[in-house]
Write an enzyme that holds these catalytic residues in place. Structure first.
Site, PDB file in Angstrom:
ATOM      1  N   LYS A   1       5.454  39.449  31.591  1.00  0.00           N
ATOM      2  CA  LYS A   1       5.776  40.648  32.371  1.00  0.00           C
ATOM      3  C   LYS A   1       6.517  41.624  31.454  1.00  0.00           C
ATOM      4  O   LYS A   1       6.654  41.405  30.262  1.00  0.00           O
ATOM      5  CB  LYS A   1       6.658  40.307  33.581  1.00  0.00           C
TER       6      LYS A   1
ATOM      7  N   SER B   1      -4.703  36.852  33.548  1.00  0.00           N
ATOM      8  CA  SER B   1      -4.822  37.614  34.786  1.00  0.00           C
ATOM      9  C   SER B   1      -4.636  39.095  34.510  1.00  0.00           C
ATOM     10  O   SER B   1      -4.392  39.505  33.377  1.00  0.00           O
ATOM     11  CB  SER B   1      -3.775  37.143  35.802  1.00  0.00           C
TER      12      SER B   1
ATOM     13  N   SER C   1      -2.258  41.127  35.933  1.00  0.00           N
ATOM     14  CA  SER C   1      -0.974  41.649  36.414  1.00  0.00           C
ATOM     15  C   SER C   1      -0.314  42.607  35.439  1.00  0.00           C
ATOM     16  O   SER C   1       0.597  43.348  35.822  1.00  0.00           O
ATOM     17  CB  SER C   1      -0.014  40.494  36.727  1.00  0.00           C
TER      18      SER C   1
END
Length: 304
Positions: free
Chosen positions: A145, A88, A90
């Site tokens: 992240k 993705s 992100s």
């Protein structure tokens, strides 16, 4: 899927190793004795006859062949490096859809590949690390992240501005929250729903990296209830936990939504992009959309 693959890899390694070991201890000596007896009773045995006597059974031969390879892969994947694909956006612009990364498994402690119990302490996440972890709400899913808050930190995110009050032993002498300064690099290099995104440079600890901001979207607010004594946009990181955010700040479901990352969920530190593919095919293309249209060699290298 990754957990099942780890379990299968361990079982195949143990199974093939046991088959090979049992043959070495019990059956291989018997084959050698049989060969010695045949040679004693015959003046000269043909090569085919010798081969038929000492030949390993198919199962043993297969285990003999695959055990070293499977054991090497298991050790490499479980304790040293594991490849991951970025699914993705992100973590844009640091990581793009189509990037294949290497995760250093020993950065945050050596863990067994099945139950993930820590075996050896080797280090802890540092502010600014890009890390992979098991999603707290569904540990079967791997998330990636950036480490924003360490245990004891107070994180404040308002009006797209990040502030960090670092943990301190004496609350009376704690420093004021530090504003994480931004430097604008460009607008419009990336867009979301036809809205040009702002690319900013940010520094966390010793790590300088870029982030994206969507000026048309309101701040992400946490979806879980604020901690006692805190308001929306404020978070105090509990002991044994970490606060994670995506670099694509307005398009990342992260600790602002689902809470903190437990230390037990850590997988490793993302350290490099080893290959990056472009996927620009339209649904009308005669080739499947998962077939790459190109390779982005300029993206190969370390992750910051």
């Amino acid at each position: 899927m990754a957990a099942y693959f780890s379990l299968i890899l361990v079982l195949v390694t143990i199974g093939s190793g046991l088959i090979w070991l049992i043959d070495v201890i019990f059956f291989a000596p018997k084959r050698r004795e049989k060969l010695a007896l045949a040679q004693a009773n015959s003046n000269q045995l043909s090569a085919d006859a010798i081969e038929s006597i000492v030949r390993e059974p198919i199962l043993v031969e297969t285990a003999h062949s695959i055990f070293p390879v499977i054991a090497f892969v298991m050790i490499l994947r479980s304790f040293i490096y594991e490849p991951f694909q970025i699914p993705s956006g992100s973590m844009m612009p640091t990581l793009l859809d189509g990037d294949f990364i290497l995760v250093e498994k020993f950065s945050y402690g050596l863990r067994d590949p099945v139950w993930r119990s820590k075996l050896v302490e080797t280090g802890e996440p540092e502010r600014g690390d890009v890390f992979v972890f098991k999603y707290p709400e569904n540990p079967k899913i791997d998330y990636i992240k950036r480490v924003i808050g360490l245990p004891g930190d107070k994180i404040i995110y308002r009006n797209k501005q990040l502030m960090i009050q670092e943990a301190c032993a004496d609350n009376a002498d704690c420093p004021a929250p530090k504003v994480i300064e931004h430097t604008e690099l460009n607008r419009g290099e990336y867009s979301q729903n036809d809205v040009p995104l702002i690319r900013l440079k940010e520094q966390l600890g010793d790590v300088e990296h870029d982030i994206l901001i969507n000026p048309s979207r309101p701040d992400f607010r946490q979806h879980f209830y604020p901690q006692p004594g805190l308001t929306a946009g404020e978070f105090v990181v509990p002991e044994g936990m970490y606060f994670a955010m995506g670099d694509n700040r307005d398009n990342s479901t992260d600790s602002r939504f689902w809470g903190f990352v437990p230390e037990d969920n850590l997988v490793g530190k993302a350290v490099a992009i080893w290959i990056s593919f472009e996927f620009d095919r339209s649904p009308n293309d005669w080739l499947p959309t998962w077939v790459p249209t190109g390779v982005r060699f300029d993206r190969v290298g370390g992750i910051h």
